[in-house]
Design a protein around this motif. Sequence first.
Motif, PDB file in Angstrom:
ATOM      1  N   ILE A 116       0.839  -1.202   0.000  1.00 40.66           N
ATOM      2  CA  ILE A 116       0.000   0.000   0.000  1.00 40.66           C
ATOM      3  C   ILE A 116       0.874   1.252   0.000  1.00 40.66           C
ATOM      4  N   ALA A 117       1.913   1.252   0.824  1.00 40.70           N
ATOM      5  CA  ALA A 117       2.824   2.398   0.886  1.00 40.70           C
ATOM      6  C   ALA A 117       3.590   2.561  -0.425  1.00 40.70           C
ATOM      7  N   ARG A 118       3.998   1.452  -1.043  1.00 41.16           N
ATOM      8  CA  ARG A 118       4.704   1.518  -2.332  1.00 41.16           C
ATOM      9  C   ARG A 118       3.802   2.096  -3.422  1.00 41.16           C
ATOM     10  N   ASP A 119       2.533   1.710  -3.413  1.00 38.98           N
ATOM     11  CA  ASP A 119       1.580   2.272  -4.376  1.00 38.98           C
ATOM     12  C   ASP A 119       1.452   3.782  -4.190  1.00 38.98           C
ATOM     13  N   ARG A 120       1.370   4.212  -2.953  1.00 34.76           N
ATOM     14  CA  ARG A 120       1.256   5.655  -2.672  1.00 34.76           C
ATOM     15  C   ARG A 120       2.524   6.370  -3.114  1.00 34.76           C
ATOM     16  N   LEU A 121       3.683   5.764  -2.857  1.00 37.14           N
ATOM     17  CA  LEU A 121       4.959   6.346  -3.278  1.00 37.14           C
ATOM     18  C   LEU A 121       5.001   6.497  -4.796  1.00 37.14           C
ATOM     19  N   ALA A 122       4.543   5.495  -5.521  1.00 38.34           N
ATOM     20  CA  ALA A 122       4.524   5.569  -6.991  1.00 38.34           C
ATOM     21  C   ALA A 122       3.622   6.713  -7.452  1.00 38.34           C
TER      22      ALA A 122
ATOM     23  N   VAL B 257       2.977   9.456  -5.778  1.00 43.41           N
ATOM     24  CA  VAL B 257       3.683  10.702  -5.444  1.00 43.41           C
ATOM     25  C   VAL B 257       4.791  10.966  -6.452  1.00 43.41           C
ATOM     26  N   GLU B 258       5.557   9.931  -6.805  1.00 43.32           N
ATOM     27  CA  GLU B 258       6.637  10.114  -7.776  1.00 43.32           C
ATOM     28  C   GLU B 258       6.089  10.537  -9.139  1.00 43.32           C
ATOM     29  N   HIS B 259       4.966   9.971  -9.543  1.00 44.31           N
ATOM     30  CA  HIS B 259       4.329  10.360 -10.804  1.00 44.31           C
ATOM     31  C   HIS B 259       3.893  11.820 -10.739  1.00 44.31           C
ATOM     32  N   ARG B 260       3.318  12.197  -9.627  1.00 44.83           N
ATOM     33  CA  ARG B 260       2.855  13.586  -9.446  1.00 44.83           C
ATOM     34  C   ARG B 260       4.042  14.552  -9.472  1.00 44.83           C
ATOM     35  N   ILE B 261       5.133  14.178  -8.824  1.00 43.82           N
ATOM     36  CA  ILE B 261       6.329  15.023  -8.821  1.00 43.82           C
ATOM     37  C   ILE B 261       6.859  15.187 -10.240  1.00 43.82           C
ATOM     38  N   ALA B 262       6.926  14.104 -11.000  1.00 38.67           N
ATOM     39  CA  ALA B 262       7.408  14.179 -12.387  1.00 38.67           C
ATOM     40  C   ALA B 262       6.511  15.093 -13.212  1.00 38.67           C
ATOM     41  N   SER B 263       5.217  14.986 -13.009  1.00 35.08           N
ATOM     42  CA  SER B 263       4.279  15.835 -13.728  1.00 35.08           C
ATOM     43  C   SER B 263       4.461  17.308 -13.336  1.00 35.08           C
ATOM     44  N   LEU B 264       4.633  17.557 -12.056  1.00 35.14           N
ATOM     45  CA  LEU B 264       4.842  18.939 -11.600  1.00 35.14           C
ATOM     46  C   LEU B 264       6.171  19.498 -12.109  1.00 35.14           C
ATOM     47  N   GLU B 265       7.206  18.667 -12.161  1.00 34.12           N
ATOM     48  CA  GLU B 265       8.489  19.136 -12.682  1.00 34.12           C
ATOM     49  C   GLU B 265       8.376  19.491 -14.161  1.00 34.12           C
ATOM     50  N   ALA B 266       7.635  18.698 -14.925  1.00 36.37           N
ATOM     51  CA  ALA B 266       7.423  19.001 -16.341  1.00 36.37           C
ATOM     52  C   ALA B 266       6.612  20.288 -16.488  1.00 36.37           C
TER      53      ALA B 266
ATOM     54  N   GLU C 119       4.530  16.233 -24.581  1.00 31.88           N
ATOM     55  CA  GLU C 119       5.283  15.137 -23.970  1.00 31.88           C
ATOM     56  C   GLU C 119       4.390  14.253 -23.110  1.00 31.88           C
ATOM     57  N   ALA C 120       3.372  14.830 -22.478  1.00 30.08           N
ATOM     58  CA  ALA C 120       2.490  14.064 -21.608  1.00 30.08           C
ATOM     59  C   ALA C 120       1.474  13.261 -22.398  1.00 30.08           C
ATOM     60  N   GLU C 121       1.114  13.708 -23.597  1.00 29.78           N
ATOM     61  CA  GLU C 121       0.090  13.047 -24.393  1.00 29.78           C
ATOM     62  C   GLU C 121       0.419  11.596 -24.723  1.00 29.78           C
ATOM     63  N   PRO C 122       1.626  11.273 -25.215  1.00 30.78           N
ATOM     64  CA  PRO C 122       1.926   9.854 -25.481  1.00 30.78           C
ATOM     65  C   PRO C 122       1.851   8.991 -24.223  1.00 30.78           C
ATOM     66  N   LEU C 123       2.243   9.545 -23.079  1.00 30.94           N
ATOM     67  CA  LEU C 123       2.169   8.794 -21.835  1.00 30.94           C
ATOM     68  C   LEU C 123       0.724   8.519 -21.460  1.00 30.94           C
ATOM     69  N   ALA C 124      -0.133   9.519 -21.632  1.00 38.40           N
ATOM     70  CA  ALA C 124      -1.548   9.347 -21.312  1.00 38.40           C
ATOM     71  C   ALA C 124      -2.183   8.318 -22.231  1.00 38.40           C
ATOM     72  N   LEU C 125      -1.851   8.369 -23.509  1.00 36.89           N
ATOM     73  CA  LEU C 125      -2.403   7.416 -24.470  1.00 36.89           C
ATOM     74  C   LEU C 125      -1.921   5.995 -24.149  1.00 36.89           C
ATOM     75  N   ALA C 126      -0.659   5.865 -23.777  1.00 35.65           N
ATOM     76  CA  ALA C 126      -0.120   4.550 -23.446  1.00 35.65           C
ATOM     77  C   ALA C 126      -0.804   4.009 -22.195  1.00 35.65           C
TER      78      ALA C 126
END
Length: 152
Positions: free
Chosen positions: A86-92, A94-103, A140-147
């Motif tokens: 459960i904690a690993r899922d939450r971490l993933a 958060v990491e996705h959100r951080i990557a999105s915010l950095e972009a 850059e986010a569009e191909p990721l969303a489609l995938a």
Amino acid sequence: MPSLSIGAAAAASGVKVPTIRYYESIDLLPSPPRTGSNRRSYDAADVRRLAFIRHARELGFEVEAIRALLKLQDEPDQSCAAADAIARDRLAEVEHRIASLEALRAELMRMVEGCSHGHVGRCRVIEILADHGECRHHREAEPLALAGRAGS
């Protein structure tokens, strides 16, 4: 710890009174016994449970994840693998959100740095906002969303 009123339990746990009632209504917190005057009566275990829920919410865990973690906490002799997952899922998440915010940050910086501080007719910020295709963040986010949708 003597029995506490809902206000005292709120103060001790850092959880607001309406939120305590909500947690009871969705069964994250068992309904407490009532006094002769029909007031809720909380104990130390209730306050610890409320503090656990509050901390988990502060870390962004969803209600169902908290429910699962509370169930695990109520059965302390089992493996902690489920809690870890459960904690690993939450971490993933958060990491996705951080990557999105950095972009997003990079795109905003590119917009601001590209501005010549001249007239609005040649303003890079306005140009990028007016033409979605000019926005690298979305390209850059569009191909990721489609995938991600294709894998569903």
